[in-house]
Design a protein around this motif. Structure first.
Motif, PDB file in Angstrom:
ATOM      1  N   LYS A  77      11.409  46.007  13.271  1.00 33.73           N
ATOM      2  CA  LYS A  77      12.510  45.344  13.966  1.00 33.73           C
ATOM      3  C   LYS A  77      13.826  46.097  13.778  1.00 33.73           C
ATOM      4  CE  LYS A  77      11.973  41.080  12.372  1.00 33.73           C
ATOM      5  NZ  LYS A  77      12.190  39.623  12.197  1.00 33.73           N
ATOM      6  N   GLU A  78      14.032  46.603  12.567  1.00 33.32           N
ATOM      7  CA  GLU A  78      15.263  47.341  12.302  1.00 33.32           C
ATOM      8  C   GLU A  78      15.310  48.636  13.095  1.00 33.32           C
ATOM      9  OE1 GLU A  78      18.872  48.512  11.236  1.00 33.32           O
ATOM     10  OE2 GLU A  78      18.005  46.509  11.005  1.00 33.32           O
ATOM     11  N   ARG A  79      14.149  49.323  13.202  1.00 37.88           N
ATOM     12  CA  ARG A  79      14.116  50.562  13.987  1.00 37.88           C
ATOM     13  C   ARG A  79      14.415  50.268  15.451  1.00 37.88           C
ATOM     14  NH1 ARG A  79       9.556  51.886  10.771  1.00 37.88           N
ATOM     15  NH2 ARG A  79       8.128  51.261  12.430  1.00 37.88           N
ATOM     16  N   VAL A  80      13.847  49.193  15.969  1.00 41.91           N
ATOM     17  CA  VAL A  80      14.074  48.822  17.373  1.00 41.91           C
ATOM     18  C   VAL A  80      15.539  48.457  17.597  1.00 41.91           C
ATOM     19  CG1 VAL A  80      13.518  47.139  19.163  1.00 41.91           C
ATOM     20  CG2 VAL A  80      11.688  48.122  17.762  1.00 41.91           C
ATOM     21  N   ARG A  81      16.100  47.645  16.686  1.00 35.90           N
ATOM     22  CA  ARG A  81      17.514  47.265  16.824  1.00 35.90           C
ATOM     23  C   ARG A  81      18.418  48.496  16.767  1.00 35.90           C
ATOM     24  NH1 ARG A  81      16.303  43.216  12.662  1.00 35.90           N
ATOM     25  NH2 ARG A  81      15.783  41.234  13.664  1.00 35.90           N
ATOM     26  N   ARG A  82      18.101  49.397  15.827  1.00 33.17           N
ATOM     27  CA  ARG A  82      18.925  50.600  15.678  1.00 33.17           C
ATOM     28  C   ARG A  82      18.838  51.480  16.920  1.00 33.17           C
ATOM     29  NH1 ARG A  82      16.565  52.899  11.459  1.00 33.17           N
ATOM     30  NH2 ARG A  82      15.505  54.484  12.689  1.00 33.17           N
ATOM     31  N   ALA A  83      17.622  51.586  17.469  1.00 29.71           N
ATOM     32  CA  ALA A  83      17.441  52.415  18.665  1.00 29.71           C
ATOM     33  C   ALA A  83      18.253  51.857  19.825  1.00 29.71           C
ATOM     34  CB  ALA A  83      15.960  52.484  19.032  1.00 29.71           C
ATOM     35  N   TRP A  84      18.266  50.520  19.963  1.00 36.48           N
ATOM     36  CA  TRP A  84      19.026  49.926  21.056  1.00 36.48           C
ATOM     37  C   TRP A  84      20.521  50.050  20.814  1.00 36.48           C
ATOM     38  CZ3 TRP A  84      18.117  48.561  25.814  1.00 36.48           C
ATOM     39  CH2 TRP A  84      19.055  47.797  26.490  1.00 36.48           C
ATOM     40  N   ARG A  85      20.911  49.880  19.560  1.00 37.61           N
ATOM     41  CA  ARG A  85      22.338  49.904  19.226  1.00 37.61           C
ATOM     42  C   ARG A  85      22.901  51.319  19.320  1.00 37.61           C
ATOM     43  NH1 ARG A  85      21.674  47.650  14.792  1.00 37.61           N
ATOM     44  NH2 ARG A  85      21.637  49.464  13.430  1.00 37.61           N
ATOM     45  N   GLU A  86      22.185  52.287  18.824  1.00 36.37           N
ATOM     46  CA  GLU A  86      22.710  53.640  18.715  1.00 36.37           C
ATOM     47  C   GLU A  86      22.285  54.531  19.880  1.00 36.37           C
ATOM     48  OE1 GLU A  86      21.345  55.074  15.006  1.00 36.37           O
ATOM     49  OE2 GLU A  86      22.555  53.699  13.811  1.00 36.37           O
ATOM     50  N   GLY A  87      21.310  54.107  20.652  1.00 39.94           N
ATOM     51  CA  GLY A  87      20.794  54.957  21.717  1.00 39.94           C
ATOM     52  C   GLY A  87      19.609  55.770  21.228  1.00 39.94           C
ATOM     53  N   LEU A  88      18.847  56.272  22.169  1.00 37.24           N
ATOM     54  CA  LEU A  88      17.703  57.109  21.827  1.00 37.24           C
ATOM     55  C   LEU A  88      18.186  58.517  21.499  1.00 37.24           C
ATOM     56  CD1 LEU A  88      15.116  55.986  24.522  1.00 37.24           C
ATOM     57  CD2 LEU A  88      15.312  55.241  22.150  1.00 37.24           C
ATOM     58  N   ARG A  89      17.581  59.091  20.477  1.00 35.79           N
ATOM     59  CA  ARG A  89      17.998  60.418  20.012  1.00 35.79           C
ATOM     60  C   ARG A  89      17.018  61.464  20.536  1.00 35.79           C
ATOM     61  NH1 ARG A  89      17.384  58.517  13.999  1.00 35.79           N
ATOM     62  NH2 ARG A  89      15.538  57.749  15.075  1.00 35.79           N
ATOM     63  N   PHE A  90      17.537  62.397  21.337  1.00 41.98           N
ATOM     64  CA  PHE A  90      16.721  63.457  21.933  1.00 41.98           C
ATOM     65  C   PHE A  90      17.134  64.810  21.357  1.00 41.98           C
ATOM     66  CE2 PHE A  90      15.452  60.358  24.975  1.00 41.98           C
ATOM     67  CZ  PHE A  90      14.328  60.847  25.614  1.00 41.98           C
ATOM     68  N   GLY A  91      16.164  65.552  20.866  1.00 43.64           N
ATOM     69  CA  GLY A  91      16.412  66.926  20.457  1.00 43.64           C
ATOM     70  C   GLY A  91      16.212  67.859  21.637  1.00 43.64           C
ATOM     71  N   VAL A  92      17.168  68.778  21.836  1.00 51.04           N
ATOM     72  CA  VAL A  92      17.118  69.699  22.970  1.00 51.04           C
ATOM     73  C   VAL A  92      17.524  71.093  22.489  1.00 51.04           C
ATOM     74  CG1 VAL A  92      17.977  70.193  25.291  1.00 51.04           C
ATOM     75  CG2 VAL A  92      17.775  67.826  24.525  1.00 51.04           C
ATOM     76  N   PRO A  93      16.727  72.127  22.781  1.00 47.49           N
ATOM     77  CA  PRO A  93      17.154  73.482  22.416  1.00 47.49           C
ATOM     78  C   PRO A  93      18.442  73.862  23.147  1.00 47.49           C
ATOM     79  CG  PRO A  93      14.823  73.435  23.019  1.00 47.49           C
ATOM     80  CD  PRO A  93      15.414  72.119  23.423  1.00 47.49           C
ATOM     81  N   GLU A  94      19.322  74.528  22.444  1.00 47.44           N
ATOM     82  CA  GLU A  94      20.611  74.922  23.036  1.00 47.44           C
ATOM     83  C   GLU A  94      20.417  75.729  24.313  1.00 47.44           C
ATOM     84  OE1 GLU A  94      24.504  77.695  21.895  1.00 47.44           O
ATOM     85  OE2 GLU A  94      22.783  77.570  20.558  1.00 47.44           O
ATOM     86  N   ASN A  95      19.442  76.642  24.301  1.00 51.36           N
ATOM     87  CA  ASN A  95      19.274  77.520  25.458  1.00 51.36           C
ATOM     88  C   ASN A  95      18.657  76.819  26.667  1.00 51.36           C
ATOM     89  OD1 ASN A  95      16.840  77.244  24.211  1.00 51.36           O
ATOM     90  ND2 ASN A  95      16.414  79.414  23.977  1.00 51.36           N
ATOM     91  N   LEU A  96      18.134  75.598  26.494  1.00 54.48           N
ATOM     92  CA  LEU A  96      17.588  74.841  27.621  1.00 54.48           C
ATOM     93  C   LEU A  96      18.507  73.717  28.076  1.00 54.48           C
ATOM     94  CD1 LEU A  96      13.831  74.463  26.580  1.00 54.48           C
ATOM     95  CD2 LEU A  96      14.836  76.144  28.117  1.00 54.48           C
ATOM     96  N   LEU A  97      19.583  73.475  27.342  1.00 54.09           N
ATOM     97  CA  LEU A  97      20.436  72.319  27.617  1.00 54.09           C
ATOM     98  C   LEU A  97      20.996  72.308  29.044  1.00 54.09           C
ATOM     99  CD1 LEU A  97      21.534  69.752  26.434  1.00 54.09           C
ATOM    100  CD2 LEU A  97      23.438  71.037  25.454  1.00 54.09           C
ATOM    101  N   PRO A  98      21.465  73.435  29.607  1.00 51.98           N
ATOM    102  CA  PRO A  98      22.013  73.366  30.975  1.00 51.98           C
ATOM    103  C   PRO A  98      21.019  72.818  31.992  1.00 51.98           C
ATOM    104  CG  PRO A  98      22.619  75.438  29.934  1.00 51.98           C
ATOM    105  CD  PRO A  98      21.632  74.781  29.015  1.00 51.98           C
ATOM    106  N   ASP A  99      19.756  73.278  31.948  1.00 48.91           N
ATOM    107  CA  ASP A  99      18.767  72.805  32.910  1.00 48.91           C
ATOM    108  C   ASP A  99      18.303  71.388  32.626  1.00 48.91           C
ATOM    109  OD1 ASP A  99      18.799  74.989  34.501  1.00 48.91           O
ATOM    110  OD2 ASP A  99      16.699  75.534  34.237  1.00 48.91           O
ATOM    111  N   LEU A 100      18.433  70.920  31.384  1.00 49.84           N
ATOM    112  CA  LEU A 100      17.918  69.606  31.022  1.00 49.84           C
ATOM    113  C   LEU A 100      18.949  68.491  31.150  1.00 49.84           C
ATOM    114  CD1 LEU A 100      15.706  70.513  27.930  1.00 49.84           C
ATOM    115  CD2 LEU A 100      14.976  70.026  30.255  1.00 49.84           C
ATOM    116  N   MET A 101      20.217  68.823  31.366  1.00 47.78           N
ATOM    117  CA  MET A 101      21.232  67.781  31.483  1.00 47.78           C
ATOM    118  C   MET A 101      20.961  66.805  32.631  1.00 47.78           C
ATOM    119  SD  MET A 101      23.279  67.708  29.007  1.00 47.78           S
ATOM    120  CE  MET A 101      24.343  66.473  29.725  1.00 47.78           C
ATOM    121  N   PRO A 102      20.537  67.267  33.828  1.00 48.33           N
ATOM    122  CA  PRO A 102      20.220  66.288  34.879  1.00 48.33           C
ATOM    123  C   PRO A 102      19.100  65.331  34.474  1.00 48.33           C
ATOM    124  CG  PRO A 102      20.456  68.493  35.806  1.00 48.33           C
ATOM    125  CD  PRO A 102      20.448  68.653  34.313  1.00 48.33           C
ATOM    126  N   LEU A 103      18.105  65.844  33.757  1.00 48.67           N
ATOM    127  CA  LEU A 103      17.008  64.999  33.286  1.00 48.67           C
ATOM    128  C   LEU A 103      17.510  63.953  32.292  1.00 48.67           C
ATOM    129  CD1 LEU A 103      14.069  64.203  32.863  1.00 48.67           C
ATOM    130  CD2 LEU A 103      13.815  66.146  31.328  1.00 48.67           C
TER     131      LEU A 103
END
Length: 285
Positions: A77-103
């Motif tokens: 329950k705490e993980r679910v509450r934290r995920a909703w409160r803080e947002g989902l955390r996505f790891g993205v490689p720096e060199n792919l970030l420009p193409d992945l921003m629309p996604l």
């Protein structure tokens, strides 16, 4: 199993007295007895003897396992509450970030929830997923780990960066094999071994080993060296969105690309996994 009834059972085990347990639960004694009997019917076992108070073997097993189950339920329950409160955390490689921003913007709108972007290469993403510092990763490298789920999304082409006065700079596509005698600038092995290996595999398929004259970790440094005529550089297509004075980016004639995949920890699964999958499927062409 009804967790409320389980909590009442554990409270009764702690007090070993129906009257005291009922008072602590703000229930009448008959109401508490009714809940315990309902739990026994649900499980199909007798959990305790009432006079004198004594747990049956089934009751002892439920006492031990029930505490762990409630702890895990609270943690979930705490993980679910934290995920909703803080947002989902996505790891993205720096060199792919420009193409992945629309996604990522598509995910934000579709989920109605914040999406926090953390710049991490694939090996860092895997480590962060296991340590619960990340909910999802968008990985540009293959992941071989039984604890990590991997779902292919799309491919990012590998391209070549040439000096603007290079004889092949005017070609629509450059055959890598035509560059076999050229000096190359590569990513250092210690910076990101899997990505360097992916580039070297492209050379192997073209039938030669590159003559490496410099190793640089940052793309802007590679651009300046290519513009100065020091060598040629393989990189990823997302960098095409930036200006590169003195250089040109060209697609390769050979098929060469990195697979971008959604990665996540299998157990426990990340929040809103089915929704994230659906949104990704609706976005990917």
């Amino acid at each position: 199993m009804d967790l409320r009834r389980l909590r009442l059972f554990l409270l009764l085990v702690e007090e070993r007295n129906f009257h005291k347990a009922a008072e602590r639960a703000y229930l009448s004694q008959p109401a508490l007895s009714q809940q315990i009997r309902a739990l026994e019917r649900e499980l199909g076992v007798k959990l305790l003897e009432r006079r004198p108070f004594r747990l049956t073997p089934a009751g002892e097993a439920l006492k031990e396992g029930g505490r762990r189950l409630l702890e895990e339920a609270e943690a979930l329950k705490e993980r679910v509450r934290r995920a909703w409160r803080e947002g989902l955390r996505f790891g993205v490689p720096e060199n792919l970030l420009p193409d992945l921003m629309p996604l990522l913007d598509h995910l934000r709108r579709g989920l109605g929830q914040a999406v926090e972007i953390l710049e991490m290469h694939t090996p860092e993403q895997v480590k962060a997923l296991k340590e619960d510092r990340l909910d999802y990763g968008l990985a540009g490298l293959k992941v071989v780990d039984p604890g990590i789920g991997e779902e292919p999304l799309f491919k990012v082409p590998i391209v070549v960066l040439l000096p603007e006065d290079h004889p092949l700079a005017g070609e629509e596509r450059v055959p890598l094999r035509a560059l076999r005698d050229e000096p190359f600038i590569l990513l250092p092995r210690e910076t990101l071994p899997p990505l360097r290996e992916a580039f070297l595999e492209v050379f192997r398929r073209a039938g030669f080993v590159p003559r490496v004259v410099r190793e640089v970790a940052r793309f802007p440094q590679a651009v300046s060296l290519v513009a100065a005529g020091v060598g040629i550089h393989l990189t990823l297509a997302p960098y095409r969105v930036f200006p590169h004075p003195g250089t040109v980016l060209k697609p390769l004639e050979e098929e060469a690309a990195l697979q971008v995949s959604l990665i996540y920890r299998k157990e426990p699964p990340p929040p809103r996994l089915s929704e994230v999958r659906g949104l990704l499927r609706s976005w990917i062409p």
